[in-house]
Design a protein around this motif. Structure first.
Motif, PDB file in Angstrom:
ATOM      1  N   ASN A 129       0.866  -1.236   0.294  1.00 24.78           N
ATOM      2  CA  ASN A 129       0.002  -0.021  -0.144  1.00 24.78           C
ATOM      3  C   ASN A 129       0.945   0.812   0.292  1.00 24.78           C
ATOM      4  OD1 ASN A 129      -2.871   1.510   0.354  1.00 24.78           O
ATOM      5  ND2 ASN A 129      -2.585   1.400   2.351  1.00 24.78           N
ATOM      6  N   PRO A 130       1.247   1.330  -1.723  1.00 21.87           N
ATOM      7  CA  PRO A 130       2.804   2.695  -1.231  1.00 21.87           C
ATOM      8  C   PRO A 130       2.225   3.971  -1.198  1.00 21.87           C
ATOM      9  CG  PRO A 130       3.028   1.259  -3.314  1.00 21.87           C
ATOM     10  CD  PRO A 130       1.774   0.181  -2.420  1.00 21.87           C
ATOM     11  N   LEU A 131       2.916   4.832  -0.453  1.00 18.56           N
ATOM     12  CA  LEU A 131       2.128   6.479  -0.783  1.00 18.56           C
ATOM     13  C   LEU A 131       2.105   6.897  -2.604  1.00 18.56           C
ATOM     14  CD1 LEU A 131       1.193   8.968   0.864  1.00 18.56           C
ATOM     15  CD2 LEU A 131       3.454  10.127   0.524  1.00 18.56           C
ATOM     16  N   VAL A 132       1.072   7.052  -2.591  1.00 14.28           N
ATOM     17  CA  VAL A 132       1.473   7.200  -4.124  1.00 14.28           C
ATOM     18  C   VAL A 132       0.353   8.853  -3.994  1.00 14.28           C
ATOM     19  CG1 VAL A 132      -0.241   7.072  -6.404  1.00 14.28           C
ATOM     20  CG2 VAL A 132       0.525   5.308  -5.064  1.00 14.28           C
ATOM     21  N   THR A 133       1.518   9.944  -4.785  1.00 10.50           N
ATOM     22  CA  THR A 133       1.362  11.139  -5.196  1.00 10.50           C
ATOM     23  C   THR A 133       0.612  11.774  -6.079  1.00 10.50           C
ATOM     24  OG1 THR A 133       3.610  11.597  -3.518  1.00 10.50           O
ATOM     25  CG2 THR A 133       3.027  13.570  -4.601  1.00 10.50           C
ATOM     26  N   VAL A 134      -0.226  12.548  -5.738  1.00 14.87           N
ATOM     27  CA  VAL A 134      -0.891  13.177  -7.299  1.00 14.87           C
ATOM     28  C   VAL A 134      -0.576  14.704  -7.507  1.00 14.87           C
ATOM     29  CG1 VAL A 134      -2.617  13.789  -7.945  1.00 14.87           C
ATOM     30  CG2 VAL A 134      -2.351  11.468  -6.617  1.00 14.87           C
ATOM     31  N   TYR A 135      -0.195  15.170  -8.247  1.00 17.93           N
ATOM     32  CA  TYR A 135       0.506  16.675  -8.173  1.00 17.93           C
ATOM     33  C   TYR A 135      -0.200  16.963  -9.028  1.00 17.93           C
ATOM     34  CZ  TYR A 135       4.732  14.099 -10.003  1.00 17.93           C
ATOM     35  OH  TYR A 135       5.831  14.091 -11.011  1.00 17.93           O
ATOM     36  N   ILE A 136      -0.479  18.585  -8.921  1.00 16.06           N
ATOM     37  CA  ILE A 136      -1.418  19.459  -9.526  1.00 16.06           C
ATOM     38  C   ILE A 136      -0.860  20.667  -9.685  1.00 16.06           C
ATOM     39  CG2 ILE A 136      -3.934  20.487 -10.164  1.00 16.06           C
ATOM     40  CD1 ILE A 136      -4.756  18.152  -8.362  1.00 16.06           C
ATOM     41  N   PRO A 137      -0.349  21.121 -10.325  1.00 18.14           N
ATOM     42  CA  PRO A 137      -0.141  22.055 -10.865  1.00 18.14           C
ATOM     43  C   PRO A 137      -0.803  23.623 -11.484  1.00 18.14           C
ATOM     44  CG  PRO A 137       0.853  21.235 -12.502  1.00 18.14           C
ATOM     45  CD  PRO A 137       0.211  20.518 -11.448  1.00 18.14           C
ATOM     46  N   THR A 138      -0.883  24.273 -10.565  1.00 15.86           N
ATOM     47  CA  THR A 138      -2.400  25.083 -11.272  1.00 15.86           C
ATOM     48  C   THR A 138      -2.466  26.851 -11.449  1.00 15.86           C
ATOM     49  OG1 THR A 138      -4.424  25.455 -11.198  1.00 15.86           O
ATOM     50  CG2 THR A 138      -3.667  25.317  -8.759  1.00 15.86           C
ATOM     51  N   PHE A 139      -2.741  27.731 -12.400  1.00 16.06           N
ATOM     52  CA  PHE A 139      -2.375  28.524 -12.134  1.00 16.06           C
ATOM     53  C   PHE A 139      -3.920  29.230 -12.966  1.00 16.06           C
ATOM     54  CE2 PHE A 139      -1.864  32.309 -15.432  1.00 16.06           C
ATOM     55  CZ  PHE A 139      -1.350  33.280 -14.362  1.00 16.06           C
ATOM     56  N   ASN A 140      -4.454  30.025 -12.192  1.00 19.28           N
ATOM     57  CA  ASN A 140      -6.033  30.466 -12.269  1.00 19.28           C
ATOM     58  C   ASN A 140      -7.199  29.300 -13.572  1.00 19.28           C
ATOM     59  OD1 ASN A 140      -5.577  33.130 -11.479  1.00 19.28           O
ATOM     60  ND2 ASN A 140      -4.336  34.176 -13.315  1.00 19.28           N
ATOM     61  N   ARG A 141      -7.230  28.016 -12.938  1.00 16.64           N
ATOM     62  CA  ARG A 141      -8.522  27.393 -13.369  1.00 16.64           C
ATOM     63  C   ARG A 141      -9.282  26.968 -12.056  1.00 16.64           C
ATOM     64  NH1 ARG A 141      -7.640  26.743 -18.863  1.00 16.64           N
ATOM     65  NH2 ARG A 141      -7.942  24.725 -18.781  1.00 16.64           N
ATOM     66  N   VAL A 142      -9.121  27.520 -11.637  1.00 17.98           N
ATOM     67  CA  VAL A 142     -10.152  27.116  -9.852  1.00 17.98           C
ATOM     68  C   VAL A 142     -11.191  26.302 -10.611  1.00 17.98           C
ATOM     69  CG1 VAL A 142     -11.796  28.904  -9.669  1.00 17.98           C
ATOM     70  CG2 VAL A 142     -11.147  28.093  -7.731  1.00 17.98           C
ATOM     71  N   LYS A 143     -11.923  26.219 -11.605  1.00 18.50           N
ATOM     72  CA  LYS A 143     -12.978  25.335 -11.572  1.00 18.50           C
ATOM     73  C   LYS A 143     -12.970  24.186 -11.828  1.00 18.50           C
ATOM     74  CE  LYS A 143     -16.556  28.861 -12.808  1.00 18.50           C
ATOM     75  NZ  LYS A 143     -17.313  29.434 -14.013  1.00 18.50           N
ATOM     76  N   GLN A 194     -10.869   8.569  -5.875  1.00 19.08           N
ATOM     77  CA  GLN A 194     -10.461   6.965  -5.988  1.00 19.08           C
ATOM     78  C   GLN A 194     -10.458   6.231  -4.660  1.00 19.08           C
ATOM     79  OE1 GLN A 194      -9.074   6.797  -8.720  1.00 19.08           O
ATOM     80  NE2 GLN A 194      -9.851   8.386  -9.356  1.00 19.08           N
ATOM     81  N   THR A 195     -10.641   5.127  -5.237  1.00 16.81           N
ATOM     82  CA  THR A 195     -10.897   3.575  -4.212  1.00 16.81           C
ATOM     83  C   THR A 195      -9.654   4.367  -3.739  1.00 16.81           C
ATOM     84  OG1 THR A 195     -10.467   2.277  -6.009  1.00 16.81           O
ATOM     85  CG2 THR A 195     -12.684   2.942  -5.416  1.00 16.81           C
ATOM     86  N   TYR A 196      -8.068   4.085  -3.567  1.00 11.60           N
ATOM     87  CA  TYR A 196      -6.984   4.258  -3.335  1.00 11.60           C
ATOM     88  C   TYR A 196      -6.612   5.256  -2.405  1.00 11.60           C
ATOM     89  CZ  TYR A 196      -2.180   2.738  -2.348  1.00 11.60           C
ATOM     90  OH  TYR A 196      -0.620   2.411  -2.586  1.00 11.60           O
ATOM     91  N   LYS A 197      -6.817   5.144  -1.172  1.00  8.33           N
ATOM     92  CA  LYS A 197      -6.605   6.192  -0.159  1.00  8.33           C
ATOM     93  C   LYS A 197      -5.344   6.494   0.514  1.00  8.33           C
ATOM     94  CE  LYS A 197     -11.051   5.935  -0.300  1.00  8.33           C
ATOM     95  NZ  LYS A 197     -11.585   7.555  -1.279  1.00  8.33           N
ATOM     96  N   ASN A 198      -4.177   5.515  -0.089  1.00  9.25           N
ATOM     97  CA  ASN A 198      -2.917   6.267   0.706  1.00  9.25           C
ATOM     98  C   ASN A 198      -1.882   6.948  -0.205  1.00  9.25           C
ATOM     99  OD1 ASN A 198      -0.870   6.415   2.270  1.00  9.25           O
ATOM    100  ND2 ASN A 198       0.229   4.674   1.654  1.00  9.25           N
ATOM    101  N   LEU A 199      -2.719   8.058  -0.472  1.00  4.85           N
ATOM    102  CA  LEU A 199      -2.649   9.466  -1.376  1.00  4.85           C
ATOM    103  C   LEU A 199      -2.490  10.725  -0.765  1.00  4.85           C
ATOM    104  CD1 LEU A 199      -5.511   9.272  -3.906  1.00  4.85           C
ATOM    105  CD2 LEU A 199      -3.297   8.326  -4.663  1.00  4.85           C
ATOM    106  N   GLU A 200      -1.530  11.287  -1.537  1.00  2.00           N
ATOM    107  CA  GLU A 200      -1.013  12.711  -1.021  1.00  2.00           C
ATOM    108  C   GLU A 200      -0.928  13.319  -2.219  1.00  2.00           C
ATOM    109  OE1 GLU A 200       2.575  14.199   0.380  1.00  2.00           O
ATOM    110  OE2 GLU A 200       3.469  13.475  -1.435  1.00  2.00           O
TER     111      GLU A 200
END
Length: 88
Positions: free
Chosen positions: A7-21, A33-39
């Motif tokens: 159950n390794p930690l999975v990183t989801v990264y989201i870079p953003t700029f003026n895209r709030v919606k 997502q069903t996989y819960k060990n996320l950052e």
């Protein structure tokens, strides 16, 4: 096999700029997502919309918000996301 390997930690990264919606939709998708060990690392590249406020309202300990002091552009912001990751 220990728990960390199965159950390794999975990183989801989201870079953003003026895209709030679109950002809200992207974060909601990851949170469902069903996989819960996320950052979930969100790096805001000096947005002028309500990005920061919207993310601060999300009650999820897996989310970390980082705000750049100056606009790094798409590549720079992406690289900052990658540098902050702790998971796979």
């Amino acid at each position: 096999m220990n728990l960390e390997q199965s159950n390794p930690l999975v990183t989801v990264y989201i870079p953003t700029f003026n895209r709030v919606k679109l950002l809200k939709r992207a974060v909601d998708s990851v949170r469902k997502q069903t996989y819960k060990n996320l950052e979930i690392i969100i790096v805001d590249d000096c947005s002028k919309d309500k990005t920061v406020e919207i993310i601060k309202e999300m009650d999820d300990a897996r989310i970390t918000l980082h705000c750049n002091e100056k606009n790094l552009g798409m590549s720079g912001n992406w690289n900052r996301c990658v540098s902050l990751a702790n998971g796979r």
